[in-house]
Design a protein around this motif. Structure first.
Motif, short mmCIF file in Angstrom:
data_model
loop_
_atom_site.label_atom_id
_atom_site.label_comp_id
_atom_site.label_asym_id
_atom_site.label_seq_id
_atom_site.Cartn_x
_atom_site.Cartn_y
_atom_site.Cartn_z
N LYS A 186 0.81 -1.22 0.00
CA LYS A 186 0.00 0.00 0.00
C LYS A 186 0.84 1.28 0.00
O LYS A 186 0.38 2.32 -0.44
CB LYS A 186 -0.94 -0.01 1.20
N SER A 187 2.08 1.15 0.48
CA SER A 187 2.96 2.32 0.51
C SER A 187 3.90 2.37 -0.70
O SER A 187 4.72 3.27 -0.82
CB SER A 187 3.78 2.34 1.80
N SER A 188 3.76 1.39 -1.60
CA SER A 188 4.63 1.33 -2.77
C SER A 188 4.00 2.03 -3.97
O SER A 188 2.80 2.35 -3.97
CB SER A 188 4.90 -0.14 -3.15
N SER A 189 4.80 2.25 -4.99
CA SER A 189 4.31 2.88 -6.21
C SER A 189 3.37 1.97 -6.98
O SER A 189 2.62 2.42 -7.85
CB SER A 189 5.50 3.26 -7.11
N PHE A 190 3.38 0.68 -6.66
CA PHE A 190 2.53 -0.28 -7.37
C PHE A 190 1.06 -0.15 -6.96
O PHE A 190 0.18 -0.54 -7.70
CB PHE A 190 3.01 -1.71 -7.09
N PHE A 191 0.82 0.41 -5.76
CA PHE A 191 -0.54 0.50 -5.23
C PHE A 191 -1.44 1.34 -6.14
O PHE A 191 -2.60 1.00 -6.36
CB PHE A 191 -0.50 1.09 -3.82
N ASN A 192 -0.93 2.41 -6.67
CA ASN A 192 -1.72 3.28 -7.57
C ASN A 192 -1.30 3.13 -9.03
O ASN A 192 -1.52 4.01 -9.85
CB ASN A 192 -1.59 4.73 -7.13
N SER A 193 -0.68 2.00 -9.31
CA SER A 193 -0.19 1.76 -10.67
C SER A 193 -1.33 1.52 -11.65
O SER A 193 -2.42 1.08 -11.28
CB SER A 193 0.73 0.53 -10.65
N GLN A 194 -1.07 1.81 -12.91
CA GLN A 194 -2.04 1.56 -13.97
C GLN A 194 -1.92 0.14 -14.52
O GLN A 194 -2.61 -0.24 -15.47
CB GLN A 194 -1.84 2.57 -15.11
N SER A 195 -1.02 -0.64 -13.93
CA SER A 195 -0.81 -2.01 -14.37
C SER A 195 -2.08 -2.84 -14.20
O SER A 195 -2.89 -2.59 -13.29
CB SER A 195 0.33 -2.64 -13.57
N THR A 196 -2.23 -3.86 -15.02
CA THR A 196 -3.37 -4.77 -14.90
C THR A 196 -3.12 -5.82 -13.82
O THR A 196 -4.03 -6.57 -13.45
CB THR A 196 -3.63 -5.49 -16.24
N ARG A 197 -1.90 -5.89 -13.32
CA ARG A 197 -1.56 -6.86 -12.26
C ARG A 197 -0.58 -6.22 -11.27
O ARG A 197 0.55 -6.70 -11.13
CB ARG A 197 -0.97 -8.13 -12.87
N PRO A 198 -0.99 -5.18 -10.57
CA PRO A 198 -0.09 -4.44 -9.70
C PRO A 198 0.48 -5.25 -8.54
O PRO A 198 1.64 -5.07 -8.16
CB PRO A 198 -0.94 -3.28 -9.20
N VAL A 199 -0.32 -6.16 -7.97
CA VAL A 199 0.16 -6.95 -6.83
C VAL A 199 1.24 -7.92 -7.29
O VAL A 199 2.27 -8.09 -6.63
CB VAL A 199 -1.00 -7.71 -6.15
N TYR A 200 1.01 -8.53 -8.44
CA TYR A 200 2.03 -9.43 -9.00
C TYR A 200 3.31 -8.66 -9.31
O TYR A 200 4.42 -9.12 -9.01
CB TYR A 200 1.51 -10.10 -10.26
N ASP A 201 3.18 -7.48 -9.89
CA ASP A 201 4.36 -6.66 -10.20
C ASP A 201 5.13 -6.30 -8.93
O ASP A 201 6.36 -6.28 -8.92
CB ASP A 201 3.95 -5.38 -10.92
N TYR A 202 4.39 -6.03 -7.87
CA TYR A 202 5.02 -5.73 -6.58
C TYR A 202 5.79 -6.95 -6.07
O TYR A 202 6.92 -6.83 -5.58
CB TYR A 202 3.96 -5.31 -5.57
N LYS A 203 5.19 -8.12 -6.21
CA LYS A 203 5.86 -9.35 -5.78
C LYS A 203 7.15 -9.58 -6.58
O LYS A 203 8.18 -9.95 -6.02
CB LYS A 203 4.92 -10.55 -5.95
#
Length: 212
Positions: A186-203
């Motif tokens: 939630k504190s990462s840049s991935f949280f508000n990302s436009q990616s279709t798979r932000p959680v996976y990208d964070y992992k």
């Protein structure tokens, strides 16, 4: 009840040159249905992550040989904490098995290697990798601090050198639900990302930080 005997540990031993170890529990029972005859080969979840971490080393359509070559080149070992277990149901969940034989050879195998970091793919619940390794195999006591930090530095006397054991984000897709609720995500840049798979990208970013 079913008895599951590990199919991949003996044919994929830890090498003297290995510097990092990914440690799980045991594979699901029916290896004949696996996509690849290898660790995590039932769904390839961790190897899909590796493909995104090391795109130059693992092709889109990879084989066991491709994975083994990558691991060897990066000095990464893969093993499990259980050699044999009893399945209390058809489930592949850790909580639904009873360990019969733990992989006690891990102690000598790690001693003979260059491993300085161990990443467990499951944590502190019943039959999870971190608990089985730290408590069951090493005979040490898990503390509240270890569970909170999700990491511990092993005493030098165990392996003759300092080794850090920490929790690796579970490669399974189901684990993405809890990861999406974590403070880190939630504190990462991935949280508000436009990616279709932000959680996976964070992992993938977490694996990259640990393994590259």
């Amino acid at each position: 009840m079913r008895i599951t005997s590990h199919q991949f540990i003996k044919t994929n031993p830890i090498k003297k040159t290995d510097e990092r170890l990914i440690l799980g529990t045991i594979h699901p029972h029916d290896v004949s249905s696996f996509k690849l005859p290898f660790f995590y080969g039932n769904r390839n979840s961790i190897w899909n992550i590796f493909r995104d971490v090391f795109p130059e080393d693992l092709p889109e359509m990879y084989s066991v040989e491709d994975i083994q070559k990558l691991l060897s080149n990066k000095n990464i070992a893969v093993s499990d904490t259980i050699l044999q277990c009893e399945r209390l149901s058809n489930s592949a969940l850790d909580k639904d098995l009873r360990p019969i034989r733990l992989n006690l050879d891990l102690i000598e195998d790690i001693k003979k290697s260059a491993i300085s970091r161990i990443y467990c793919t499951s944590g502190f619940g019943k039959n999870n990798a971190f608990r089985l390794f730290y408590d069951g195999i090493l005979g040490l006591k898990l503390t509240r601090d270890i569970k909170q930090e999700k990491s511990v530095v092993l005493p030098v006397g165990i392996f003759g050198r300092e080794i850090i054991v920490s929790l690796l984000p579970s490669p399974s897709g189901a684990a993405n639900i809890s990861l999406s609720k974590s403070v880190g995500y939630k504190s990462s840049s991935f949280f508000n990302s436009q990616s279709t798979r932000p959680v996976y990208d964070y992992k993938v970013s977490l694996y990259t930080k640990l393994l590259k």
